[in-house]
Design a protein around this motif. Sequence first.
Motif, PDB file in Angstrom:
ATOM      1  N   ALA A   1     -21.379   7.774  10.680  1.00 25.13           N
ATOM      2  CA  ALA A   1     -21.539   9.114  10.121  1.00 25.13           C
ATOM      3  C   ALA A   1     -22.967   9.217   9.592  1.00 25.13           C
ATOM      4  O   ALA A   1     -23.398   8.382   8.788  1.00 25.13           O
ATOM      5  CB  ALA A   1     -20.539   9.359   9.000  1.00 25.13           C
ATOM      6  N   PRO A   2     -23.746  10.200  10.037  1.00 25.98           N
ATOM      7  CA  PRO A   2     -25.152  10.269   9.633  1.00 25.98           C
ATOM      8  C   PRO A   2     -25.309  10.551   8.150  1.00 25.98           C
ATOM      9  O   PRO A   2     -24.510  11.259   7.541  1.00 25.98           O
ATOM     10  CB  PRO A   2     -25.700  11.426  10.470  1.00 25.98           C
ATOM     11  CG  PRO A   2     -24.509  12.282  10.764  1.00 25.98           C
ATOM     12  CD  PRO A   2     -23.355  11.331  10.898  1.00 25.98           C
ATOM     13  N   THR A   3     -26.336   9.982   7.581  1.00 24.56           N
ATOM     14  CA  THR A   3     -26.744  10.237   6.202  1.00 24.56           C
ATOM     15  C   THR A   3     -28.192  10.713   6.244  1.00 24.56           C
ATOM     16  O   THR A   3     -28.876  10.566   7.267  1.00 24.56           O
ATOM     17  CB  THR A   3     -26.652   8.963   5.346  1.00 24.56           C
ATOM     18  OG1 THR A   3     -27.630   8.012   5.828  1.00 24.56           O
ATOM     19  CG2 THR A   3     -25.256   8.340   5.436  1.00 24.56           C
ATOM     20  N   PRO A   4     -28.690  11.275   5.155  1.00 30.33           N
ATOM     21  CA  PRO A   4     -30.106  11.675   5.151  1.00 30.33           C
ATOM     22  C   PRO A   4     -31.047  10.525   5.495  1.00 30.33           C
ATOM     23  O   PRO A   4     -32.122  10.751   6.066  1.00 30.33           O
ATOM     24  CB  PRO A   4     -30.313  12.166   3.706  1.00 30.33           C
ATOM     25  CG  PRO A   4     -28.964  12.661   3.287  1.00 30.33           C
ATOM     26  CD  PRO A   4     -27.991  11.719   3.932  1.00 30.33           C
ATOM     27  N   GLU A   5     -30.640   9.296   5.197  1.00 27.22           N
ATOM     28  CA  GLU A   5     -31.482   8.132   5.480  1.00 27.22           C
ATOM     29  C   GLU A   5     -31.452   7.740   6.952  1.00 27.22           C
ATOM     30  O   GLU A   5     -32.421   7.190   7.482  1.00 27.22           O
ATOM     31  CB  GLU A   5     -31.052   6.936   4.626  1.00 27.22           C
ATOM     32  CG  GLU A   5     -31.270   7.095   3.127  1.00 27.22           C
ATOM     33  CD  GLU A   5     -30.264   8.028   2.462  1.00 27.22           C
ATOM     34  OE1 GLU A   5     -30.657   8.712   1.477  1.00 27.22           O
ATOM     35  OE2 GLU A   5     -29.117   8.123   2.951  1.00 27.22           O
ATOM     36  N   THR A   6     -30.325   8.004   7.625  1.00 24.94           N
ATOM     37  CA  THR A   6     -30.189   7.581   9.023  1.00 24.94           C
ATOM     38  C   THR A   6     -30.321   8.724  10.015  1.00 24.94           C
ATOM     39  O   THR A   6     -30.410   8.494  11.216  1.00 24.94           O
ATOM     40  CB  THR A   6     -28.823   6.904   9.246  1.00 24.94           C
ATOM     41  OG1 THR A   6     -27.770   7.871   9.055  1.00 24.94           O
ATOM     42  CG2 THR A   6     -28.629   5.733   8.296  1.00 24.94           C
ATOM     43  N   ASP A   7     -30.330   9.947   9.530  1.00 20.81           N
ATOM     44  CA  ASP A   7     -30.363  11.137  10.381  1.00 20.81           C
ATOM     45  C   ASP A   7     -31.583  11.109  11.305  1.00 20.81           C
ATOM     46  O   ASP A   7     -32.717  10.980  10.850  1.00 20.81           O
ATOM     47  CB  ASP A   7     -30.410  12.383   9.486  1.00 20.81           C
ATOM     48  CG  ASP A   7     -30.217  13.666  10.245  1.00 20.81           C
ATOM     49  OD1 ASP A   7     -29.574  13.637  11.311  1.00 20.81           O
ATOM     50  OD2 ASP A   7     -30.699  14.717   9.757  1.00 20.81           O
ATOM     51  N   VAL A   8     -31.349  11.219  12.604  1.00 22.41           N
ATOM     52  CA  VAL A   8     -32.458  11.187  13.558  1.00 22.41           C
ATOM     53  C   VAL A   8     -32.512  12.490  14.334  1.00 22.41           C
ATOM     54  O   VAL A   8     -31.511  13.200  14.475  1.00 22.41           O
ATOM     55  CB  VAL A   8     -32.330  10.001  14.545  1.00 22.41           C
ATOM     56  CG1 VAL A   8     -32.442   8.676  13.808  1.00 22.41           C
ATOM     57  CG2 VAL A   8     -31.044  10.075  15.348  1.00 22.41           C
ATOM     58  N   GLU A   9     -33.687  12.783  14.854  1.00 23.06           N
ATOM     59  CA  GLU A   9     -33.882  13.989  15.649  1.00 23.06           C
ATOM     60  C   GLU A   9     -33.398  13.751  17.078  1.00 23.06           C
ATOM     61  O   GLU A   9     -33.618  12.684  17.664  1.00 23.06           O
ATOM     62  CB  GLU A   9     -35.354  14.394  15.651  1.00 23.06           C
ATOM     63  CG  GLU A   9     -35.623  15.707  16.376  1.00 23.06           C
ATOM     64  CD  GLU A   9     -37.053  16.196  16.235  1.00 23.06           C
ATOM     65  OE1 GLU A   9     -37.392  17.202  16.892  1.00 23.06           O
ATOM     66  OE2 GLU A   9     -37.827  15.570  15.469  1.00 23.06           O
ATOM     67  N   LEU A  10     -32.745  14.757  17.642  1.00 28.54           N
ATOM     68  CA  LEU A  10     -32.286  14.678  19.018  1.00 28.54           C
ATOM     69  C   LEU A  10     -33.445  14.976  19.960  1.00 28.54           C
ATOM     70  O   LEU A  10     -34.253  15.870  19.709  1.00 28.54           O
ATOM     71  CB  LEU A  10     -31.152  15.679  19.261  1.00 28.54           C
ATOM     72  CG  LEU A  10     -29.990  15.695  18.263  1.00 28.54           C
ATOM     73  CD1 LEU A  10     -28.891  16.623  18.756  1.00 28.54           C
ATOM     74  CD2 LEU A  10     -29.447  14.301  18.032  1.00 28.54           C
ATOM     75  N   LYS A  11     -33.500  14.234  21.041  1.00 32.88           N
ATOM     76  CA  LYS A  11     -34.531  14.429  22.056  1.00 32.88           C
ATOM     77  C   LYS A  11     -33.884  14.932  23.344  1.00 32.88           C
ATOM     78  O   LYS A  11     -32.684  14.749  23.557  1.00 32.88           O
ATOM     79  CB  LYS A  11     -35.252  13.105  22.312  1.00 32.88           C
ATOM     80  CG  LYS A  11     -35.943  12.526  21.088  1.00 32.88           C
ATOM     81  CD  LYS A  11     -36.549  11.157  21.401  1.00 32.88           C
ATOM     82  CE  LYS A  11     -37.183  10.540  20.162  1.00 32.88           C
ATOM     83  NZ  LYS A  11     -37.747   9.200  20.445  1.00 32.88           N
TER      84      LYS A  11
END
Length: 596
Positions: A379-389
């Motif tokens: 589950a994404p967190t602000p620390e792990t959140d990545v941008e989709l390419k």
Amino acid sequence: MSTIPERLADLRKKMAENGIDYYIVPTADFHQDEYVGEHFKARVFITGFTGSAGTAMISMDDGRLWTDGRYFIQAGKQLEGTTVQLMKMYEPGYPSLSEFLEEKLQAGQTIGFDGRVVSMDEGTEYAAVAEKKHCNIKYDVDLIDEIWNDRPPMSDKPAWELPVKYAGKTAADKIADIRGKMAEAGADVHVETTPDDICWTLNIRGDDIDYFPLLLSYAIITPEDYHLYVDDAKLSDEIKGHLAELGVTLHPYNDVYEDVKGISADHIVMLDPHKVNYALYSNIPAEVAKVNCMSPEECFKTVKNPVEIENIKKAELKDSVAHIRFMKWLKENVGKIKITEISASDKLDEFRKEMGNYIKPSFEPISSYAEHAAIVHYAPTPETDVELKPEGMLLTDTGAGFWEGSTDITRTYVLGPITQQMKDDFTLVAISNLSLGNAVFTYGVTGVAVDNLARNPFWKRRMNFNHGTGHGVGYLLNIHESPASFRSRFIEGDTAIMEEGMVITDEPGFYREGSHGIRLENELLVCKDETNEFGQFMHLEPITWIPFDLDAINPDLMSVEEKQMLNDYHKLVYDVTSPYLNDEEKDWLKKYTRAI
């Protein structure tokens, strides 16, 4: 903020003060809920592992965490640097917690735990090990509470009612049905500790656990009375009035532990050993006769009534339309605007809100891009959140709570160029999902018997996925609802005969650590089929109508029959959802439901 090793040191000091050699910290709250409120996240506090399932065991010189295959990758990462070792449940070379204790315990040592968060069957198993090894059990100590200085308080959020037009049956009728089952079992007292069972019975809901609309409560039911143990500050005057009309007597939440001590020996008590906690069980006088069985409420609520089924289909239609719009938006905008794992999930919820009668997500959203998707319950967190390419794939495993019911849907979307390996893996998962979704079987089998239809495509290639294939779905209750399930192993209390009206997910997946993860999930309705000289046949009806991304399908891997199953499903998707789409959306959907 203290580190995990510092917390472990503090815990070991308390263990020494209390004469405890092994201290067990499970995931559960006082009601054996799978997901728990912030106040009850003791296992997270002492290990750092945030998954929904797992049990920690701490000794004076060792720390271990038992969890299942959904969380091996996640737990391995989160336990780094904590000194807590991962124990992989059901894997060769890893003993169960009870087996480990039996091997390590020395005569005279003590196992400790808070008996309120350990189930009756688990507690009795630990007690049996202790007796065998000439050791002791201490179940009345919450040592985590003694070292958790900023522990969040228990929830005080208000309860709310679920009208009969959604519930499909009055609370009075449900209570009567429960009493009928008690009489059949020869019991005149039923101790109920499971909030989703109680909420289902009384047609009320709460907000005591994030995402899950549950009211923390206990109940004692007799042929004449219904005693509800709850923080009555959460109940409005209107709810109190309705409960009074039902003959429900309110008691302070914690009074149940003293009240069960007063049950006399001339009564017979019905208990669910998987749900009643060990402390409550131990407080019932030993001389009182007990009937251990699955609670009637659990048996009743897993089979949806006709009103619930029609409502659930409406909720699924809403969510399917929202997903189709999201899929179109995602493919058209990735690489053009900034989209992250979290913002993608938020956008999907925006589409859901537009459908009306939306309450909130039905569980913590899983939105995982690229290698994150190989972590089954990431589950994404602000620390792990990545941008989709505009490349690779996005996995979304999310759900919605509508007044018409709860949904649980997983799709994996192609965002741009992907490898042949990814296409082949995706196609295999699609074959698996469709194979189970088209199952026909005779009445009387369990989900274990048909689970092999989902796994066979993997097994033939000497592959597998390390989680269950499907679970029952609660109606604005727990998203994982026992006892309906599809799984390869028989698990007592979580495996039932498949009955008409059950709603079960179909969610095979495949995960390559460091690369990608794929999961495709539909909800299925168990239906009666024809009856002939060979018996009553059953089949499964998909009630999720969202395309499997054809950009990831390799037709060369599919048999003629498998292609036909996919084409038939995609025709159903278009026929069911297109009346709710505009012309541009319909044209787009035609492309993604085209026959292959």
